[in-house]
Design an enzyme around this catalytic site. Structure first.
Site, PDB file in Angstrom:
ATOM      1  N   CYS A 268     -20.400  -4.824   9.497  1.00 25.34           N
ATOM      2  CA  CYS A 268     -20.515  -5.789   8.396  1.00 25.34           C
ATOM      3  C   CYS A 268     -20.783  -7.188   8.958  1.00 25.34           C
ATOM      4  O   CYS A 268     -19.991  -7.698   9.756  1.00 25.34           O
ATOM      5  CB  CYS A 268     -19.239  -5.785   7.563  1.00 25.34           C
ATOM      6  SG  CYS A 268     -19.251  -7.026   6.244  1.00 25.34           S
TER       7      CYS A 268
ATOM      8  N   CYS B 287     -14.535  10.535   4.689  1.00 20.18           N
ATOM      9  CA  CYS B 287     -14.322   9.415   5.602  1.00 20.18           C
ATOM     10  C   CYS B 287     -13.623   9.896   6.883  1.00 20.18           C
ATOM     11  O   CYS B 287     -12.724  10.729   6.829  1.00 20.18           O
ATOM     12  CB  CYS B 287     -13.472   8.369   4.881  1.00 20.18           C
ATOM     13  SG  CYS B 287     -13.166   6.903   5.848  1.00 20.18           S
TER      14      CYS B 287
ATOM     15  N   CYS C  56     -22.611  -9.456  -0.813  1.00 16.56           N
ATOM     16  CA  CYS C  56     -23.204  -8.379  -0.006  1.00 16.56           C
ATOM     17  C   CYS C  56     -24.743  -8.468  -0.046  1.00 16.56           C
ATOM     18  O   CYS C  56     -25.414  -8.052   0.898  1.00 16.56           O
ATOM     19  CB  CYS C  56     -22.763  -7.004  -0.524  1.00 16.56           C
ATOM     20  SG  CYS C  56     -21.084  -6.547  -0.039  1.00 16.56           S
TER      21      CYS C  56
ATOM     22  N   CYS D 291     -22.571   4.650   8.463  1.00 21.21           N
ATOM     23  CA  CYS D 291     -21.514   5.664   8.301  1.00 21.21           C
ATOM     24  C   CYS D 291     -22.018   7.034   8.759  1.00 21.21           C
ATOM     25  O   CYS D 291     -22.921   7.602   8.146  1.00 21.21           O
ATOM     26  CB  CYS D 291     -21.061   5.730   6.842  1.00 21.21           C
ATOM     27  SG  CYS D 291     -19.758   6.958   6.597  1.00 21.21           S
TER      28      CYS D 291
ATOM     29  N   CYS E 250     -17.704   0.960   9.380  1.00 20.51           N
ATOM     30  CA  CYS E 250     -18.291   0.203   8.264  1.00 20.51           C
ATOM     31  C   CYS E 250     -17.843  -1.255   8.256  1.00 20.51           C
ATOM     32  O   CYS E 250     -18.479  -2.106   7.643  1.00 20.51           O
ATOM     33  CB  CYS E 250     -18.013   0.877   6.920  1.00 20.51           C
ATOM     34  SG  CYS E 250     -16.286   0.825   6.401  1.00 20.51           S
TER      35      CYS E 250
ATOM     36  N   CYS F 188     -23.408  -1.081   6.142  1.00 23.17           N
ATOM     37  CA  CYS F 188     -22.298  -0.113   6.131  1.00 23.17           C
ATOM     38  C   CYS F 188     -22.772   1.272   5.710  1.00 23.17           C
ATOM     39  O   CYS F 188     -22.366   2.285   6.290  1.00 23.17           O
ATOM     40  CB  CYS F 188     -21.156  -0.611   5.252  1.00 23.17           C
ATOM     41  SG  CYS F 188     -21.593  -0.963   3.544  1.00 23.17           S
TER      42      CYS F 188
ATOM     43  N   ASP G 114       0.796  -1.220   0.000  1.00 24.16           N
ATOM     44  CA  ASP G 114       0.000   0.000   0.000  1.00 24.16           C
ATOM     45  C   ASP G 114       0.838   1.284   0.000  1.00 24.16           C
ATOM     46  O   ASP G 114       0.401   2.339   0.425  1.00 24.16           O
ATOM     47  CB  ASP G 114      -1.015  -0.120   1.150  1.00 24.16           C
ATOM     48  CG  ASP G 114      -1.071   0.991   2.161  1.00 24.16           C
ATOM     49  OD1 ASP G 114      -0.921   2.094   1.749  1.00 24.16           O
ATOM     50  OD2 ASP G 114      -1.312   0.768   3.350  1.00 24.16           O
TER      51      ASP G 114
END
Length: 307
Positions: A246, A212, A186, A196, A242, A192, A132
């Site tokens: 889940c 976010c 999903c 939020c 989120c 989610c 990343d």
């Protein structure tokens, strides 16, 4: 050659397991056709906020052969970080991925060892490791490699594991056997989106990164917009909302990576301790932690905003 492909693929996957990775999937290196228009649209809508680095190297993000000469395979790896420990209930919240040591260093070391094993056993293989920190669309590659599907919160989700894991890649110039993508599970769930608090998930599978809580508390270098006051639910670094809501994360199991174990001093911090923490103490408690990304001044800004 077919036998070698199978043999090499099996070797890489068994080595990944030995090094503690949760799972390993492999895709053929090439241009990500489906991702190209999505990424372009996302950037055009300024969903990256001040993360201008995401506009750089557009072509390289979509084509790993531009990152590694003659790249043939993208080896995607998942490393679990779900903690067994919990923070003090009277504390400002820190994202679970930041409980232990900085994952960049932990995973980079494992990837170097994996690449070394590949070179030692198979021979002259050229490759690069990515955690990343380079223009690689890691979730897209992990999904293409069958490690999960990209959920409505834009995280990679795996049926029996959930989504509390890091994603990393090795891009190598070796032909291997390739995995196939899994289906989306999903369904009609909107947990989610509903949870939020800043409405960052603007539509299923589309996240406005600039809204976010993770963006505000880590990436944003200036003052947090006042219209966000009261919406952060005590998150001082990152946000897991989120993921916490889940349904697939009820299958999360604790990691077994000692370097991700939290400093006990961090776990015991109360809001009062955070309010009074000095820069010296901050540097000691969070010596090798990702929390240092915000610097002491950033954490103090975030905490002040939560009051």
């Amino acid at each position: 050659m077919i036998d070698n492909k199978a043999k090499y693929t099996q070797f890489i996957k068994s080595e990944a397991k030995r090094l503690g990775f949760l799972s390993c999937g492999i895709s053929k290196a090439g241009f990500l056709e489906q991702e190209a228009p999505r990424l372009e649209k996302w950037l055009n809508q300024n969903y990256n906020g001040q993360m201008s680095y995401m506009e750089n190297h557009f072509d390289k993000r979509l084509d790993p052969t531009l990152l590694v000469d003659d790249a043939k395979s993208v080896v995607s790896l998942l490393l679990n970080y779900y903690p067994s420990e919990k923070q003090n209930s009277d504390s400002y919240k820190i994202s679970k991925y930041a409980y232990g040591q900085d994952y960049h260093f932990v995973i980079k070391d494992k990837l170097k060892e994996l690449l070394f094993s590949i070179e030692s056993t198979i021979g002259n293989v050229t490759g690069r490791a990515f955690v990343d920190s380079a223009p690689v669309l890691d979730r897209a590659w992990a999904a293409k490699s069958g490690l999960g599907w990209i959920g409505k919160n834009s995280n990679l989700i795996t049926q029996k594991v959930g989504s509390f894991y890091f994603i990393a890649e090795l891009i190598i110039d070796l032909d291997l056997e390739y995995d196939t993508a899994v289906t989306d599970h999903c369904g009609s769930c909107t947990a989610c989106l509903d949870a939020c608090p800043t409405d960052a998930i603007v539509a299923p599978y589309v996240v406005d990164g600039s809204k976010c809580i993770s963006y505000y508390t880590i990436e944003l270098k200036e003052n947090i917009p006042l219209d966000m006051k009261g919406k952060f639910e005590d998150w001082a670094f990152g946000c897991d909302i989120c993921q916490d809501v889940c349904p697939w994360n009820r299958f999360s199991k604790s990691h077994n990576e000692p370097l991700f174990n939290p400093n006990p001093e961090f776990l015991s911090l109360s809001k009062k301790d955070w309010d009074e923490i000095t820069e010296e103490t901050f540097k000691v408690v969070f010596k090798n932690s990702p929390i240092k990304r915000t610097k002491f001044s950033g954490i103090k800004r975030n905490i002040a905003f939560l009051k």
